[in-house]
Design an enzyme around this catalytic site. Structure first.
Site, PDB file in Angstrom:
ATOM      1  N   ASP A  98       0.848  -1.191   0.000  1.00  0.00           N
ATOM      2  CA  ASP A  98       0.000   0.000   0.000  1.00  0.00           C
ATOM      3  C   ASP A  98       0.881   1.237   0.000  1.00  0.00           C
ATOM      4  O   ASP A  98       1.813   1.341   0.798  1.00  0.00           O
ATOM      5  CB  ASP A  98      -0.923  -0.006   1.224  1.00  0.00           C
ATOM      6  CG  ASP A  98      -2.063   0.989   1.068  1.00  0.00           C
ATOM      7  OD1 ASP A  98      -2.452   1.284  -0.081  1.00  0.00           O
ATOM      8  OD2 ASP A  98      -2.564   1.477   2.094  1.00  0.00           O
ATOM      9  N   HIS A 105      -3.490  13.935   1.317  1.00  0.00           N
ATOM     10  CA  HIS A 105      -3.716  12.969   2.403  1.00  0.00           C
ATOM     11  C   HIS A 105      -2.503  12.900   3.327  1.00  0.00           C
ATOM     12  O   HIS A 105      -2.639  12.959   4.551  1.00  0.00           O
ATOM     13  CB  HIS A 105      -4.024  11.586   1.832  1.00  0.00           C
ATOM     14  CG  HIS A 105      -4.089  10.502   2.879  1.00  0.00           C
ATOM     15  ND1 HIS A 105      -5.116  10.423   3.797  1.00  0.00           N
ATOM     16  CD2 HIS A 105      -3.230   9.494   3.176  1.00  0.00           C
ATOM     17  CE1 HIS A 105      -4.898   9.390   4.604  1.00  0.00           C
ATOM     18  NE2 HIS A 105      -3.759   8.812   4.253  1.00  0.00           N
ATOM     19  N   ARG A 114       1.553  14.355  13.709  1.00  0.00           N
ATOM     20  CA  ARG A 114       2.809  14.981  14.137  1.00  0.00           C
ATOM     21  C   ARG A 114       2.652  16.496  14.087  1.00  0.00           C
ATOM     22  O   ARG A 114       3.296  17.182  13.271  1.00  0.00           O
ATOM     23  CB  ARG A 114       3.968  14.546  13.222  1.00  0.00           C
ATOM     24  CG  ARG A 114       4.259  13.036  13.207  1.00  0.00           C
ATOM     25  CD  ARG A 114       5.389  12.676  12.248  1.00  0.00           C
ATOM     26  NE  ARG A 114       5.059  13.037  10.876  1.00  0.00           N
ATOM     27  CZ  ARG A 114       4.362  12.251  10.045  1.00  0.00           C
ATOM     28  NH1 ARG A 114       3.959  11.058  10.438  1.00  0.00           N
ATOM     29  NH2 ARG A 114       4.080  12.649   8.827  1.00  0.00           N
ATOM     30  N   GLU A 171     -10.179   3.904   3.931  1.00  0.00           N
ATOM     31  CA  GLU A 171      -9.312   4.669   3.051  1.00  0.00           C
ATOM     32  C   GLU A 171      -9.763   4.379   1.623  1.00  0.00           C
ATOM     33  O   GLU A 171      -9.692   3.234   1.164  1.00  0.00           O
ATOM     34  CB  GLU A 171      -7.829   4.318   3.256  1.00  0.00           C
ATOM     35  CG  GLU A 171      -7.338   4.759   4.634  1.00  0.00           C
ATOM     36  CD  GLU A 171      -5.823   4.789   4.787  1.00  0.00           C
ATOM     37  OE1 GLU A 171      -5.127   4.065   4.046  1.00  0.00           O
ATOM     38  OE2 GLU A 171      -5.347   5.551   5.657  1.00  0.00           O
ATOM     39  N   GLU A 173      -9.248   4.147  -2.025  1.00  0.00           N
ATOM     40  CA  GLU A 173      -8.043   4.005  -2.840  1.00  0.00           C
ATOM     41  C   GLU A 173      -8.391   3.337  -4.165  1.00  0.00           C
ATOM     42  O   GLU A 173      -9.489   2.809  -4.355  1.00  0.00           O
ATOM     43  CB  GLU A 173      -6.999   3.138  -2.109  1.00  0.00           C
ATOM     44  CG  GLU A 173      -6.686   3.621  -0.700  1.00  0.00           C
ATOM     45  CD  GLU A 173      -5.450   2.976  -0.094  1.00  0.00           C
ATOM     46  OE1 GLU A 173      -4.658   2.361  -0.845  1.00  0.00           O
ATOM     47  OE2 GLU A 173      -5.275   3.094   1.138  1.00  0.00           O
ATOM     48  N   ASP A 205      -8.979   0.392   2.121  1.00  0.00           N
ATOM     49  CA  ASP A 205      -7.982  -0.005   3.122  1.00  0.00           C
ATOM     50  C   ASP A 205      -8.534   0.357   4.512  1.00  0.00           C
ATOM     51  O   ASP A 205      -8.246   1.409   5.058  1.00  0.00           O
ATOM     52  CB  ASP A 205      -6.671   0.739   2.828  1.00  0.00           C
ATOM     53  CG  ASP A 205      -5.605   0.507   3.881  1.00  0.00           C
ATOM     54  OD1 ASP A 205      -5.682  -0.508   4.598  1.00  0.00           O
ATOM     55  OD2 ASP A 205      -4.701   1.356   3.981  1.00  0.00           O
ATOM     56  N   ARG A 209      -7.608   3.616  13.450  1.00  0.00           N
ATOM     57  CA  ARG A 209      -6.691   4.735  13.689  1.00  0.00           C
ATOM     58  C   ARG A 209      -6.081   4.715  15.076  1.00  0.00           C
ATOM     59  O   ARG A 209      -4.946   5.175  15.262  1.00  0.00           O
ATOM     60  CB  ARG A 209      -7.418   6.060  13.475  1.00  0.00           C
ATOM     61  CG  ARG A 209      -7.993   6.242  12.100  1.00  0.00           C
ATOM     62  CD  ARG A 209      -6.921   6.195  11.041  1.00  0.00           C
ATOM     63  NE  ARG A 209      -7.487   6.413   9.717  1.00  0.00           N
ATOM     64  CZ  ARG A 209      -6.818   6.215   8.587  1.00  0.00           C
ATOM     65  NH1 ARG A 209      -5.558   5.804   8.620  1.00  0.00           N
ATOM     66  NH2 ARG A 209      -7.405   6.431   7.426  1.00  0.00           N
ATOM     67  N   GLN A 212      -3.427   2.016  15.012  1.00  0.00           N
ATOM     68  CA  GLN A 212      -2.361   2.503  14.126  1.00  0.00           C
ATOM     69  C   GLN A 212      -1.514   3.576  14.806  1.00  0.00           C
ATOM     70  O   GLN A 212      -0.271   3.531  14.746  1.00  0.00           O
ATOM     71  CB  GLN A 212      -3.000   3.078  12.850  1.00  0.00           C
ATOM     72  CG  GLN A 212      -2.005   3.611  11.823  1.00  0.00           C
ATOM     73  CD  GLN A 212      -2.696   4.343  10.673  1.00  0.00           C
ATOM     74  OE1 GLN A 212      -3.928   4.403  10.596  1.00  0.00           O
ATOM     75  NE2 GLN A 212      -1.912   4.905   9.775  1.00  0.00           N
ATOM     76  N   TYR A 216       2.534   2.539  15.152  1.00  0.00           N
ATOM     77  CA  TYR A 216       3.203   2.730  13.850  1.00  0.00           C
ATOM     78  C   TYR A 216       4.646   3.216  13.924  1.00  0.00           C
ATOM     79  O   TYR A 216       5.384   3.094  12.935  1.00  0.00           O
ATOM     80  CB  TYR A 216       2.364   3.644  12.952  1.00  0.00           C
ATOM     81  CG  TYR A 216       2.637   5.124  13.082  1.00  0.00           C
ATOM     82  CD1 TYR A 216       3.339   5.805  12.086  1.00  0.00           C
ATOM     83  CD2 TYR A 216       2.182   5.843  14.170  1.00  0.00           C
ATOM     84  CE1 TYR A 216       3.587   7.159  12.193  1.00  0.00           C
ATOM     85  CE2 TYR A 216       2.423   7.192  14.277  1.00  0.00           C
ATOM     86  CZ  TYR A 216       3.121   7.859  13.292  1.00  0.00           C
ATOM     87  OH  TYR A 216       3.364   9.192  13.415  1.00  0.00           O
ATOM     88  N   LYS A 225      -4.062  -2.088  10.208  1.00  0.00           N
ATOM     89  CA  LYS A 225      -4.462  -2.192   8.803  1.00  0.00           C
ATOM     90  C   LYS A 225      -4.716  -3.634   8.367  1.00  0.00           C
ATOM     91  O   LYS A 225      -5.437  -3.868   7.396  1.00  0.00           O
ATOM     92  CB  LYS A 225      -3.339  -1.660   7.910  1.00  0.00           C
ATOM     93  CG  LYS A 225      -2.937  -0.234   8.166  1.00  0.00           C
ATOM     94  CD  LYS A 225      -3.807   0.696   7.377  1.00  0.00           C
ATOM     95  CE  LYS A 225      -3.196   2.095   7.333  1.00  0.00           C
ATOM     96  NZ  LYS A 225      -4.017   2.971   6.486  1.00  0.00           N
ATOM     97  N   THR A 229      -8.714  -5.757   3.946  1.00  0.00           N
ATOM     98  CA  THR A 229      -8.662  -4.805   2.835  1.00  0.00           C
ATOM     99  C   THR A 229      -9.655  -5.310   1.804  1.00  0.00           C
ATOM    100  O   THR A 229      -9.578  -6.466   1.388  1.00  0.00           O
ATOM    101  CB  THR A 229      -7.251  -4.765   2.199  1.00  0.00           C
ATOM    102  OG1 THR A 229      -6.289  -4.477   3.212  1.00  0.00           O
ATOM    103  CG2 THR A 229      -7.174  -3.718   1.097  1.00  0.00           C
ATOM    104  N   THR A 316      -4.616   6.490   0.237  1.00  0.00           N
ATOM    105  CA  THR A 316      -5.859   7.247   0.320  1.00  0.00           C
ATOM    106  C   THR A 316      -5.865   8.387  -0.679  1.00  0.00           C
ATOM    107  O   THR A 316      -4.894   9.129  -0.787  1.00  0.00           O
ATOM    108  CB  THR A 316      -6.029   7.847   1.725  1.00  0.00           C
ATOM    109  OG1 THR A 316      -5.850   6.811   2.671  1.00  0.00           O
ATOM    110  CG2 THR A 316      -7.396   8.480   1.891  1.00  0.00           C
ATOM    111  N   GLU A 330      -9.793  12.300   8.063  1.00  0.00           N
ATOM    112  CA  GLU A 330      -9.644  13.650   7.519  1.00  0.00           C
ATOM    113  C   GLU A 330     -10.979  14.393   7.478  1.00  0.00           C
ATOM    114  O   GLU A 330     -11.039  15.584   7.750  1.00  0.00           O
ATOM    115  CB  GLU A 330      -9.057  13.576   6.110  1.00  0.00           C
ATOM    116  CG  GLU A 330      -7.640  13.053   6.064  1.00  0.00           C
ATOM    117  CD  GLU A 330      -7.259  12.623   4.653  1.00  0.00           C
ATOM    118  OE1 GLU A 330      -7.505  11.440   4.317  1.00  0.00           O
ATOM    119  OE2 GLU A 330      -6.739  13.453   3.896  1.00  0.00           O
TER     120      GLU A 330
HETATM  121 MN    MN Z   1      -3.967   2.926   2.746  1.00  0.00          MN
END
Ligand code: MN
Length: 382
Positions: A98, A105, A114, A171, A173, A205, A209, A212, A216, A225, A229, A316, A330
């Site tokens: 992915d 995004h 961050r 997500e 995609e 996907d 969150r 993740q 991550y 994730k 999918t 995404t 988002e």
């Molecule tokens: Mn993705």
């Protein structure tokens, strides 16, 4: 618009179907019917429960088969009404990668995850960032999605806890399917993209969150994730997208030579994110920073081989406008700014929600083709 719209002779996507009398086999969709290619042609590569044997044959075979389809369809033989067949996962998925190819995004997520740093990390405009996902949990459109459990720790909490994800997301995609693989040590140049890539699928996907965000760093997405999918039942061959290519929005700085592409390296595909029957977003694929040919070239530039059935997701798709964002993360800005769906405030997915991703593109006959949709419903955690 009927269901048949977007599935004319200029589209003809491939899938795998079965009926009560027939084992899973390869078919082609035309309007509201499925042509049984195994029966219509007698070719053994179509009497298979996946498209892998056919798509491994290469671009000349893909073109010859496609050219023969209108005459086969015209006879009316070996065609089944779409509502009388069961559709299956169209490919035996090899490796699944992915990417993260949308600048909007990646910037939005960077700002949320961050907040004290530049939204894009220094490598982002030099290479298409990606991670290896879990191919064994790629499922066909229509498969229910069980809310995953896992470790999560909100910034406000002192310690992690285990339980059902509280921030389950989508997500939106596009997925790309490898037809012809490579040998170990071989690289696929950007110019050879169409020799190796058979076609595209819709791809969701699903992403937890909270799991993740806690897991991550430093190695990237893992259990947030890998639980599922979803891809569309229909694979649109690249040949049906000849009129959908468009220029990339622009790459600055210019990427290294092995990532060089010319004009019309991007795809103009419109996506709709539908939550419980209501369109909540329209992400434009044409806004994607990195081209599909660059993603495949980058995947193989170290000599890693690809195989028939390998699948990669674009990342995404998010445009520059708030109503073009391809994730609920988002759309609700990290859950802080709920969005309205039929007058109800929404953030992340709730049990019972059904999400459908729809895709349309310019067809080769001047009209619009409808790519295979991807749908899934959220079941409570078990
Ligand atoms: Mn993705």
């Amino acid at each position: 618009m009927t269901d048949a719209a977007g599935y004319g002779l200029d589209h003809l996507p491939y899938g795998v179907f079965s009926t009560p009398e027939r084992d899973p086999r390869v078919g082609v969709r035309f309007e509201d019917s499925v042509l049984d290619l195994a029966a219509a042609t007698g070719r053994p590569e179509f009497a298979q429960p996946s498209l892998n044997a056919f798509i491994a044959l290469g671009a000349d075979e893909w073109a010859e088969t496609r050219a023969a389809l209108p005459a086969l369809i015209e006879t009316g033989a070996h065609r089944h009404p779409l509502d009388e067949v069961t559709l299956h996962l169209p490919i035996e998925v090899g490796d699944y990668v992915d990417f993260y190819a949308s600048e909007q995004h990646a910037s939005n997520v960077g700002r949320m995850f961050r907040p004290d740093q530049e939204p894009l990390l220094p490598n982002w405009k030099h290479l298409p960032v990606g991670y290896h996902g879990r191919s064994g949990t790629v499922v066909a459109s229509g498969t229910d999605i069980i809310r995953p459990c896992g470790q999560r720790k909100a910034p406000t909490e002192d310690a992690p806890s285990y339980g059902p994800s509280r921030r389950l997301d989508i997500e939106a995609e596009l997925g790309f399917v490898v037809g012809v693989g490579t040998k170990l040590g071989e690289r696929v140049s950007t110019g050879a993209f169409k020799d190796h890539t058979f076609g595209v699928v819709g791809l969701n996907d699903w992403s937890a969150r909270d799991i993740q965000a806690w897991e991550y760093v430093p190695l990237g997405p893992f259990l947030g994730k890998s639980f599922a999918t979803s891809i569309s039942n229909w694979i649109t061959p690249l040949a049906a997208l000849d009129n959908a290519w468009t220029d990339l929005p622009g790459q600055d700085p210019e990427p290294l030579d092995y990532l060089a592409v010319g004009e019309r390296a991007g795809l103009d595909i419109t996506v709709e994110v539908v939550l419980n029957g209501v369109v909540v977003s329209r992400p434009p694929y044409a806004s994607m920073y990195w081209a599909p040919a660059q993603m495949l070239a980058h995947t193989t530039v170290n000599g890693a081989s690809v195989r028939t059935g390998d699948l990669w997701g674009s990342g995404t798709i998010s445009g520059s406008e708030p109503d073009q964002r391809g994730s609920f993360l988002e759309l609700s800005w990290g859950g802080k700014e709920p969005f309205l769906v039929d007058g109800v405030e929404r953030t992340f997915l709730e049990d019972g929600d059904e999400v459908t991703l729809r895709y349309t593109a310019r067809g080769t006959s001047g009209g619009t083709i409808t790519l295979g949709e991807v749908t899934g419903r959220i079941l409570p955690a078990t």
